[in-house]
Design a protein around this motif. Structure first.
Motif, PDB file in Angstrom:
ATOM      1  N   SER A   1      39.517  36.845 -18.410  1.00 46.25           N
ATOM      2  CA  SER A   1      40.749  37.438 -18.052  1.00 46.25           C
ATOM      3  C   SER A   1      41.725  35.893 -17.322  1.00 46.25           C
ATOM      4  N   HIS A   2      41.117  35.568 -16.441  1.00 42.45           N
ATOM      5  CA  HIS A   2      42.038  34.261 -15.338  1.00 42.45           C
ATOM      6  C   HIS A   2      42.297  33.987 -15.870  1.00 42.45           C
ATOM      7  N   GLU A   3      41.598  32.587 -17.001  1.00 43.62           N
ATOM      8  CA  GLU A   3      42.006  32.318 -17.476  1.00 43.62           C
ATOM      9  C   GLU A   3      43.099  32.347 -18.651  1.00 43.62           C
ATOM     10  N   ALA A   4      42.823  33.267 -18.895  1.00 39.65           N
ATOM     11  CA  ALA A   4      43.946  34.008 -20.403  1.00 39.65           C
ATOM     12  C   ALA A   4      45.849  33.874 -19.164  1.00 39.65           C
TER      13      ALA A   4
ATOM     14  N   SER B   1      46.108  30.432 -18.361  1.00 43.15           N
ATOM     15  CA  SER B   1      47.136  29.799 -19.743  1.00 43.15           C
ATOM     16  C   SER B   1      49.038  30.012 -20.346  1.00 43.15           C
ATOM     17  N   LYS B   2      49.055  31.928 -19.262  1.00 43.10           N
ATOM     18  CA  LYS B   2      49.682  32.452 -19.785  1.00 43.10           C
ATOM     19  C   LYS B   2      51.394  31.586 -19.096  1.00 43.10           C
TER      20      LYS B   2
ATOM     21  N   GLU C   1      49.531  39.166 -16.000  1.00 43.90           N
ATOM     22  CA  GLU C   1      48.810  40.219 -17.993  1.00 43.90           C
ATOM     23  C   GLU C   1      50.401  41.005 -17.313  1.00 43.90           C
ATOM     24  N   THR C   2      50.929  41.602 -16.145  1.00 43.96           N
ATOM     25  CA  THR C   2      51.710  42.520 -16.214  1.00 43.96           C
ATOM     26  C   THR C   2      53.701  41.867 -16.309  1.00 43.96           C
ATOM     27  N   TYR C   3      53.374  40.845 -15.607  1.00 42.58           N
ATOM     28  CA  TYR C   3      54.689  39.902 -15.774  1.00 42.58           C
ATOM     29  C   TYR C   3      55.045  39.556 -16.626  1.00 42.58           C
ATOM     30  N   ALA C   4      54.073  39.195 -17.509  1.00 49.19           N
ATOM     31  CA  ALA C   4      54.179  37.720 -18.816  1.00 49.19           C
ATOM     32  C   ALA C   4      54.620  38.835 -19.992  1.00 49.19           C
TER      33      ALA C   4
END
Length: 699
Positions: free
Chosen positions: A76-79, A82-83, A351-354
């Motif tokens: 999850s952190h790496e994903a 990466s974003k 992830e919510t921001y992205a």
């Protein structure tokens, strides 16, 4: 060419990445990209901090093994990273064979050199969970003021610090069981042996920011203490080697092996690249004799300075490894001027921001706020929208969009053979030297101001020349091409300067500009007689509805999400993690006071007439304060372990004077002296200039 190894603090493997974390990783990534663009060999490594009681408890709550827990979180952190275009050369885990080997090697070297000792420690033990309880996992009644529901290290009502064993009616927050006292042998690293080394190290070669070095001076004045580096089973981590066979299992405290993770991640990368043209030599960066041949930098949050600027360099020096060239600390993130809040939707997951906004918007906004100072930064969502729309869309991208159409339509994309505004372009090219220096010095906000000044010059030039009007006149074909060519050249320079911040935009601009290279050196070669491609929109404006949707989704997602498990250390600001930014953002503030409530608190300038130890109280100092009244006041404060009395005599301090007098074992306390910091790791009495008048009320 300089050889540089860079790390960011290790995010803890029991929770998601949020915007508070991203301040650090974006800052580091920008610096790394800028230094690479200037031609240096830079390697950027990081890892998940994967050990500790918190991981064990989180895995238990989720019904998985600790190994499954940390693997899931790491992915999850790496994903998320990466974003946001965080470009690690290697991202590893502290739960790795490399980290185990280095942790054991460093420990053995310290032990062989006589820097490790043992002593029995009496702690509270949960008979149901069968584990020793860190202060954070114990609550009870304050032994001084009888306030209930206080944690095991200090009272949030009266401010007294104490040991968890002093609590009345203690209970475990894990099982609600009544803990029992149990003695266990602990292993300690003799930090005081390194006091002179650390005093010299923290003041040498600009290793630390001045404010950080000054803060550490307070630790030296209070006296360094040996550092407990062991924990008892059950514990998720590495066992301490070479312990007696009849002794229960002992584990390295997570903060011992967490910074070793920097070395482990780099060694993992060295092994991956062995035999390739990108091969790296581990010893060239970490051997003591190479300290002045290569550079090692750590980017961290201000809440973990003492681990990285005291414990870590002492461990390295004691085990015959090189120490960091520099440790760069940053402040915390506020959103709309306040702590991040779940209820307001400003505690925003990466992830919510992205899902709603382009990550490069945030990279630019953070860059426009970050400096080399240890200052908190504020993400004002309205200002964020206006700044991105104005600077990036309205200024930078607008230069290309205003000029490219004429060139492609009328001149087949060809730029002029000569530059008709060489003085203007030369000025903007020379500004690149200032911008490069600002990047290297971590003065990103200065770099962004300089870049936007260049953009303003370009737009002023276009507005003055009005190519859209010239194109309607007869015989102006060459002038239109010349004007637009100047604009495109300036746009190219801006892309060079913004590349560390906006790598995706820059790559898209490369295609438009028909270029392969946008390094800092490339700016010295102007685009003359060069063919560009058709312009495509490079960036969209932020819409208010997108921000509103992100905030609403943050309220929902964080209500539904599992909260990160409690940590292995004592308080939220001193978590068992190498992540730098959680301390200021995890707490949700939902109860507000009005100005009328604040006005009830009376704070006055006080003069310290006397300050003394309190016989029979190892945590208290007794103040005699002149607050401008007929007679002095007597005030007790739980700061003895941070100050000697003579350090405070004759100082001007702040005293809360309208607290109800509190009867204590040692006398009546008639106020409260204000301090800042964390009771577990260091309190600093707030002192005032001598010019302040005793008895004046603070507004």
């Amino acid at each position: 060419m300089r050889e540089i190894l860079v790390t960011s603090a290790l995010p803890y493997a029991n929770g998601y990445i949020h915007l508070g974390h991203l301040v650090e990783y974006i800052q580091t990534d920008i610096w790394v990209r800028a230094m690479k663009a200037q031609g240096h060999q830079v390697t950027y490594v990081c890892a998940d901090d994967a050990h500790g009681t918190a991981i064990m408890l989180k895995a238990e709550a989720n019904g998985v093994t600790p190994e499954e827990q940390i693997a899931s979180v790491k992915a999850s952190h790496e994903a998320d990273f990466s974003k946001f275009l965080i470009n690690f050369d290697n991202y590893h885990s502290t739960h790795s064979e490399e980290n185990k080997q280095f942790s054991e090697l460093i420990y053995r070297r310290l032990n062989d050199a006589g820097h490790i000792s043992t002593k029995d420690v009496e702690q509270l033990f949960d008979p149901e969970k069968q584990l020793f309880l860190a202060d954070r996992f114990v609550k009870g009644t304050c032994p001084e003021c009888d306030s209930p529901d206080q944690y095991g290290d200090n009272c949030e009502v009266c401010g007294t610090t104490y040991d968890a064993t002093d609590l009345k009616d203690p209970h475990s927050t894990l099982s609600n069981a009544t803990p029992v006292l149990k003695t266990s042998k602990h292993y300690f690293f003799d930090l005081p042996e390194f006091e002179q080394f650390l005093k010299d190290w923290t003041r040498s070669d600009n290793r630390l920011q001045t404010s950080v070095a000054n803060k550490l001076q307070e630790w030296f004045e209070a006296g360094l203490a040996s550092w407990d580096i062991s924990r008892d089973a059950p514990y998720f981590g590495f066992q301490i080697p070479d312990t007696p066979s009849d002794e229960p299992d002992k584990y390295f405290y997570v903060w011992l092996d967490a910074p070793v993770g920097y070395m482990a991640s780099f060694k993992n990368l060295c092994d991956k690249r062995a035999g390739t043209d990108q091969a790296l030599d581990f010893d060239r960066y970490w051997a003591q004799e190479n300290e002045h041949k290569t550079e090692v930098y750590h980017f961290i949050g201000k809440d973990i300075v003492y681990f990285h600027a005291l414990f870590w360099p002492a461990m390295l020096a004691g085990s015959e490894y090189r120490t960091p060239t520099g440790v760069f600390a940053h402040g915390f993130l506020m959103v709309n001027g306040e702590k991040m809040s779940k209820s307001r939707g400003t505690f925003i997951k990466a992830e919510t921001y992205a899902e709603h906004l382009h990550p490069e918007y945030l990279r630019y906004y953070f860059a426009s706020k970050l400096s080399d100072k240890v200052e908190d930064i504020n993400l004002d969502l309205e200002d964020f929208m206006q700044k991105v729309n104005s600077d990036l869309v309205g200024k930078v991208v607008n230069i290309a969009s205003r000029s490219a159409g004429f060139l492609v339509k009328k001149y087949d994309g060809m730029l002029s053979e000569i530059c008709v505004e060489s003085e203007l372009l030369e000025d903007i090219t020379k500004t690149g030297d200032e911008i490069a220096a600002a990047y290297e010095n971590r003065e990103f906000s200065r770099a962004m101001r300089l870049i936007m000044q260049c953009a303003d010059k370009a737009n002023e030039y276009i507005d003055a020349k009005k190519p859209w009007s010239l194109a309607k006149l007869e015989g102006t074909e060459q002038e239109v091409q010349d004007v637009c060519s100047v604009a495109i050249n300036i746009f190219r320079q801006l892309m060079v300067y913004l590349a560390p911040v906006l790598p995706e935009l820059t790559n898209n601009a490369k295609e438009f500009l028909n270029l392969d290279d946008l390094s800092f050196a490339s700016r010295n070669e102007w685009l003359l007689g060069h063919k560009i491609n058709k312009f495509k929109p490079l960036m969209q404006r932020i819409e208010e509805k997108d921000i509103e949707a992100m905030v609403e989704d943050s309220k929902a997602s964080l209500t539904q999400a599992d909260a990160p498990a409690a940590t292995d250390n004592s308080k939220p600001a001193a978590k068992d993690k190498a992540s730098a930014t959680d301390a200021s953002t995890d707490a949700e503030q939902t109860d507000y006071i009005g100005i009328e409530d604040f006005s009830k608190v009376e704070m006055k300038v006080a003069h310290v007439l006397e300050c003394n130890h309190v016989e029979g109280a190892d945590k208290l100092l007794q103040f005699t304060l002149d607050v401008g009244e007929d007679k002095p006041r007597n005030v007790f404060s739980g700061i003895r372990k941070f100050y000697e009395p003579e350090q405070l005599i004759n100082k001007k301090v702040i005293c809360v004077t309208n607290l109800a007098p509190r009867k204590m074992k040692f006398g009546v306390s008639e106020g409260m002296v204000l301090s800042t910091g964390e009771p577990k790791t260091g309190l600093t009495v707030v002192t005032l200039p001598d010019a302040c008048v005793v008895g004046d009320v603070l507004a």
